[in-house]
Scaffold this motif. Structure first.
Motif, mmCIF file in Angstrom:
data_model
loop_
_atom_site.group_PDB
_atom_site.id
_atom_site.type_symbol
_atom_site.label_atom_id
_atom_site.label_comp_id
_atom_site.label_asym_id
_atom_site.label_seq_id
_atom_site.Cartn_x
_atom_site.Cartn_y
_atom_site.Cartn_z
ATOM 1 N N ALA A 1 13.725 -7.885 104.334
ATOM 2 C CA ALA A 1 14.017 -8.901 103.706
ATOM 3 C C ALA A 1 12.698 -9.461 102.595
ATOM 4 N N GLY A 2 11.711 -8.918 103.441
ATOM 5 C CA GLY A 2 10.273 -9.329 102.414
ATOM 6 C C GLY A 2 9.925 -8.163 101.596
ATOM 7 N N GLU A 3 10.412 -6.559 101.661
ATOM 8 C CA GLU A 3 10.436 -6.038 99.990
ATOM 9 C C GLU A 3 11.336 -6.103 99.377
ATOM 10 N N ARG A 4 13.373 -7.219 99.950
ATOM 11 C CA ARG A 4 13.621 -7.320 98.817
ATOM 12 C C ARG A 4 13.560 -8.738 97.741
ATOM 13 N N LYS A 5 12.940 -9.679 98.088
ATOM 14 C CA LYS A 5 12.785 -10.793 97.816
ATOM 15 C C LYS A 5 11.986 -10.615 97.187
ATOM 16 N N PRO A 6 12.814 -11.306 95.700
ATOM 17 C CA PRO A 6 11.625 -11.505 94.434
ATOM 18 C C PRO A 6 9.994 -12.010 94.416
ATOM 19 N N TRP A 7 9.506 -11.190 93.731
ATOM 20 C CA TRP A 7 8.080 -11.437 93.996
ATOM 21 C C TRP A 7 7.801 -12.653 93.086
ATOM 22 N N THR A 8 6.386 -14.504 93.142
ATOM 23 C CA THR A 8 6.796 -14.827 93.001
ATOM 24 C C THR A 8 5.590 -14.956 91.582
ATOM 25 N N LYS A 9 5.208 -16.039 91.395
ATOM 26 C CA LYS A 9 4.259 -16.268 90.524
ATOM 27 C C LYS A 9 2.755 -16.078 91.212
ATOM 28 N N ASP A 10 3.361 -17.102 92.119
ATOM 29 C CA ASP A 10 1.461 -17.621 92.706
ATOM 30 C C ASP A 10 1.512 -15.894 93.755
ATOM 31 N N GLU A 11 2.777 -15.654 93.797
ATOM 32 C CA GLU A 11 2.058 -14.514 94.877
ATOM 33 C C GLU A 11 2.081 -13.629 94.179
ATOM 34 N N LEU A 12 1.858 -13.053 92.912
ATOM 35 C CA LEU A 12 1.355 -11.963 91.869
ATOM 36 C C LEU A 12 0.112 -12.445 91.463
ATOM 37 N N ILE A 13 -0.325 -13.754 91.486
ATOM 38 C CA ILE A 13 -1.639 -14.362 91.189
ATOM 39 C C ILE A 13 -2.545 -13.145 92.083
ATOM 40 N N LEU A 14 -1.887 -13.414 93.405
ATOM 41 C CA LEU A 14 -2.582 -13.521 94.820
ATOM 42 C C LEU A 14 -2.893 -11.959 94.479
ATOM 43 N N ALA A 15 -2.026 -11.131 94.797
ATOM 44 C CA ALA A 15 -1.817 -9.020 93.959
ATOM 45 C C ALA A 15 -2.872 -9.097 93.075
ATOM 46 N N ILE A 16 -3.018 -10.235 92.128
ATOM 47 C CA ILE A 16 -3.943 -9.575 91.114
ATOM 48 C C ILE A 16 -4.892 -10.206 91.280
ATOM 49 N N ASN A 17 -5.261 -10.915 91.941
ATOM 50 C CA ASN A 17 -7.028 -10.896 92.584
ATOM 51 C C ASN A 17 -7.378 -9.335 93.452
ATOM 52 N N LEU A 18 -6.504 -9.357 93.854
ATOM 53 C CA LEU A 18 -7.203 -8.391 95.036
ATOM 54 C C LEU A 18 -6.752 -7.355 94.335
ATOM 55 N N TYR A 19 -5.695 -6.991 93.566
ATOM 56 C CA TYR A 19 -5.932 -5.440 92.274
ATOM 57 C C TYR A 19 -7.329 -5.547 92.060
ATOM 58 N N CYS A 20 -7.860 -7.056 91.635
ATOM 59 C CA CYS A 20 -9.568 -6.231 90.584
ATOM 60 C C CYS A 20 -10.459 -6.424 92.166
ATOM 61 N N LYS A 21 -10.614 -5.973 92.743
ATOM 62 C CA LYS A 21 -11.448 -6.395 93.527
ATOM 63 C C LYS A 21 -11.104 -5.155 94.898
ATOM 64 N N THR A 22 -9.860 -4.361 94.405
ATOM 65 C CA THR A 22 -10.265 -3.561 94.909
ATOM 66 C C THR A 22 -10.275 -1.150 94.468
ATOM 67 N N PRO A 23 -11.008 -1.357 95.038
ATOM 68 C CA PRO A 23 -11.087 0.026 94.107
ATOM 69 C C PRO A 23 -10.351 1.379 94.131
ATOM 70 N N PHE A 24 -9.628 2.189 93.398
ATOM 71 C CA PHE A 24 -8.421 2.366 92.166
ATOM 72 C C PHE A 24 -8.374 3.258 93.830
ATOM 73 N N GLY A 25 -8.671 3.894 94.002
ATOM 74 C CA GLY A 25 -8.729 5.363 95.068
ATOM 75 C C GLY A 25 -8.111 4.624 95.961
ATOM 76 N N LYS A 26 -8.511 3.352 96.419
ATOM 77 C CA LYS A 26 -7.900 2.132 97.899
ATOM 78 C C LYS A 26 -6.602 1.539 97.453
ATOM 79 N N ILE A 27 -5.990 2.324 96.871
ATOM 80 C CA ILE A 27 -4.499 1.590 96.433
ATOM 81 C C ILE A 27 -4.005 2.531 97.927
ATOM 82 N N HIS A 28 -3.368 1.570 98.619
ATOM 83 C CA HIS A 28 -1.966 2.236 99.602
ATOM 84 C C HIS A 28 -2.305 1.710 100.610
ATOM 85 N N ILE A 29 -1.090 1.997 101.293
ATOM 86 C CA ILE A 29 -0.700 1.218 102.673
ATOM 87 C C ILE A 29 -1.660 1.062 103.670
ATOM 88 N N ARG A 30 -2.497 2.314 103.510
ATOM 89 C CA ARG A 30 -3.787 2.182 104.864
ATOM 90 C C ARG A 30 -4.800 0.987 104.937
#
Length: 249
Positions: free
Chosen positions: A3-32
């Motif tokens: 259910a967690g994967e199916r629910k739509p992303w909200t704006k608040d969640e996307l802001i948090l995701a962009i925050n993490l994207y900016c601080k994550t080295p490109f090669g480390k964008i993975h599930i581990r």
């Protein structure tokens, strides 16, 4: 699929995701990645869902030559554009949200000075944004000086191409940043070195006028092409400004 994967992303969640994207080295964008796992837990999503969203942002990111995941939603683009069109406000807002979702508040070191005429809020915001900017730049350059290859984070500076005081709009723009060791950062700030259109180091005539034994570390950098980041490649217009307004020819 949960259910967690199916629910739509909200704006608040996307802001948090962009925050993490900016601080994550490109090669480390993975599930581990522990940071991705943590955010997934906080959002009640799977690490795969979060890492895929970060990969979507790579598809939007104009500073990347490669493309990320292709399933980008309209809301993804709207929130991305809002963030990247207003770095100063959105960087701070995203950091506040990141603290809040973890049950924490923005903490400011005791040595921070609150100058007369400045509100506490403005000083706190500037401090938070400076820390965020440093994390963005160092992660983009893989914690390595782009000129010398020095890889000791404590000796690295997230420097600005156009000085902080001269361009409020681009203060938080990561394409206005360079990861440099303390010496070369100071030399760049003083206009003793700069970068040409192909990202090679150029050195001011003032350096040549000094004794070689005093300037060896700068002179050795002449003509060296910087190690470009995986994303947020320095903006050519900002480099033009530095060569014209800061660099001492």
């Amino acid at each position: 699929m949960s259910a967690g994967e199916r629910k739509p992303w909200t704006k608040d969640e996307l802001i948090l995701a962009i925050n993490l994207y900016c601080k994550t080295p490109f090669g480390k964008i993975h599930i581990r990645n522990p940071d991705i796992i943590e955010l997934a837990g906080l959002l009640n999503r799977t690490p795969g869902s979060v890492s895929y969203k970060l990969a979507n942002f790579a598809n939007i990111d104009p500073s990347l030559e490669r493309e990320g995941a292709s399933h980008v939603s309209r809301l993804d683009r709207e929130v991305w554009n809002e963030f990247f069109d207003n770095w100063d406000e959105m960087a701070f807002e995203s950091e506040v949200r990141a603290k809040k979702i973890r049950g924490k508040e923005i903490d400011i070191p005791e040595d921070v000075i609150f100058p007369e005429g400045k509100t506490r809020e403005s000083v706190v915001k500037a401090r938070v944004n400076q820390i965020f900017f440093r994390k963005m730049i160092l992660s983009s350059y893989n914690q390595t000086c782009c000129i010398t290859g020095l890889a000791i984070p404590e000796l690295l500076v997230a420097g600005h191409i156009v000085p902080w005081s001269q361009d409020t709009k681009n203060r938080m723009n990561p394409r206005n940043g360079l990861c440099l060791n303390a010496l070369h950062d100071k030399a760049f700030d003083l206009g003793l070195i700069s970068l040409d259109e192909k990202f090679h180091v150029i050195v001011s005539k003032k350096v040549y006028d000094m004794p070689l034994e005093k300037t060896k570390m700068l002179v050795e950098s002449i003509g060296r092409k910087i190690n470009l980041p995986k994303r947020f490649i320095p903006d050519q217009e900002l480099l033009d400004y530095h060569r014209e307004k800061v660099f001492k020819k």
